[in-house]
Scaffold this active site. Structure first.
Site, short mmCIF file in Angstrom:
data_model
loop_
_atom_site.label_atom_id
_atom_site.label_comp_id
_atom_site.label_asym_id
_atom_site.label_seq_id
_atom_site.Cartn_x
_atom_site.Cartn_y
_atom_site.Cartn_z
N GLY A 18 -7.10 3.08 2.85
CA GLY A 18 -6.76 3.45 1.63
C GLY A 18 -5.47 4.38 1.28
N ASP A 75 -4.05 16.65 5.47
CA ASP A 75 -5.34 17.35 5.48
C ASP A 75 -5.80 17.75 3.96
OD1 ASP A 75 -7.41 17.88 7.44
OD2 ASP A 75 -7.16 20.22 6.79
N TYR A 163 -15.95 14.26 -3.28
CA TYR A 163 -16.45 14.95 -4.35
C TYR A 163 -15.98 14.55 -5.90
CZ TYR A 163 -17.62 18.28 -0.62
OH TYR A 163 -18.21 18.93 0.54
N LYS A 184 -5.81 8.87 -11.89
CA LYS A 184 -6.12 9.96 -10.86
C LYS A 184 -5.03 10.27 -10.04
CE LYS A 184 -8.72 11.48 -6.81
NZ LYS A 184 -9.71 11.23 -5.90
N HIS A 189 -4.15 16.02 -6.41
CA HIS A 189 -3.76 17.25 -5.21
C HIS A 189 -2.66 16.12 -4.19
CE1 HIS A 189 -7.31 15.18 -4.13
NE2 HIS A 189 -7.53 15.66 -3.06
P1 IMP Z 1 -9.59 14.46 4.91
O1 IMP Z 1 -8.64 15.45 4.81
O2 IMP Z 1 -9.38 12.86 4.69
O3 IMP Z 1 -10.66 14.92 5.88
O4 IMP Z 1 -10.49 14.90 3.63
C1 IMP Z 1 -11.40 16.04 3.74
C2 IMP Z 1 -12.57 15.87 2.62
O5 IMP Z 1 -12.25 16.45 1.46
C3 IMP Z 1 -12.98 14.44 2.37
O6 IMP Z 1 -14.00 14.08 3.22
C4 IMP Z 1 -13.30 14.50 0.89
O7 IMP Z 1 -14.68 14.85 0.64
C5 IMP Z 1 -12.73 15.70 0.03
N1 IMP Z 1 -11.65 15.05 -0.53
C6 IMP Z 1 -10.31 14.92 -0.25
N2 IMP Z 1 -9.60 14.48 -1.42
C7 IMP Z 1 -10.56 14.18 -2.10
C8 IMP Z 1 -10.46 13.56 -3.45
O8 IMP Z 1 -9.35 13.10 -3.92
N3 IMP Z 1 -11.74 13.35 -4.11
C9 IMP Z 1 -12.85 13.60 -3.64
N4 IMP Z 1 -12.98 14.35 -2.46
C10 IMP Z 1 -11.75 14.36 -1.69
#
Ligand code: IMP
Length: 203
Positions: A18, A75, A163, A184, A189
């Site tokens: 994605g 991250d 989340y 979104k 972010h």
């Molecule tokens: P990673 O950096 O891909 O490991 O993301 C860390 C964690 O942050 C993910 O597993 C999600 O649970 C959460 N997260 C990051 N971005 C989003 C978002 O846009 N929506 C919901 N959860 C998010």
């Protein structure tokens, strides 16, 4: 002065299809060939730092060194004000069950911990994303994006991931799981960090 991207191939240090598709679409007008970690059989380095920047740096530099290509990593996570910024870099860990990830469990924990702080505890939180573009010579550039909002309970919406069903972006009354993905992405972010990355390295 931000170093510009001048090559023709960008490696995105992620196994998440994605994220790869989103970045490929954003960079399409710039004529960049975007390849993913899976195309290069990259190992997933351990994320041993306690900041988003630290962990993003580990992933980007490991990928740039392994391939000789400029590499982009990200991250991300959520910081909750009432919990002094937790779960932060441990956002995904809160969903870990030992047998896959359970985000319902993670969201319930977030809500329970805020509720335990008392009725006056703020419900404000931020989704945060750090993007790092690292070159094989060791140089890197850092781009950060934040989406402020608040955490609602019970959760709402069937879209999104992680989340999203408990997160209501500031100024809106829907959760991220109730919004079309394109909406979104404009305010998220990750969307904001990507806009800075494109402006900085391709502008
Ligand atoms: P990673 O950096 O891909 O490991 O993301 C860390 C964690 O942050 C993910 O597993 C999600 O649970 C959460 N997260 C990051 N971005 C989003 C978002 O846009 N929506 C919901 N959860 C998010």
């Amino acid at each position: 002065m931000t170093r510009k991207f001048t090559g023709d191939t960008l490696l995105v240090a992620t196994h998440n299809q994605g994220k790869l598709t989103e970045i490929r679409e954003i960079l399409a007008p710039h004529g960049v060939n975007v390849v993913g970690a899976a195309d290069h059989d990259l190992p997933e380095p351990e994320e041993t730092e306690d900041t988003f920047v630290g962990n993003a740096r580990i992933k980007a530099h490991a990928a740039a060194q392994a391939t000789g290509l400029p590499a982009l990593s990200d991250d991300s996570g959520i910081t909750i004000d009432a919990l002094d910024g937790a779960p932060g870099v441990y956002t995904a860990d809160w969903a870990e069950t030992g047998n896959g990830r359970d985000f319902m469990m993670a969201m319930r924990r977030a809500n329970d911990e805020i509720t335990a702080k008392g009725p006056d505890a703020p419900r404000t939180a931020q989704f945060r994303c750090t993007l790092i573009l690292a070159w094989p010579d060791g140089h890197d550039e850092v781009f950060e994006g934040v989406m402020p909002g608040s955490l609602t309970w019970p959760i709402r919406g069937a879209g999104g991931f992680g989340y999203d069903p408990m997160f209501v972006p500031e100024g809106l009354d829907v959760t991220c799981a109730e919004m079309p993905k394109t909406e979104k992405n404009k305010i998220s972010h990750r969307g904001r960090a990507l806009q800075k990355f494109v402006a900085g390295c391709f502008g």
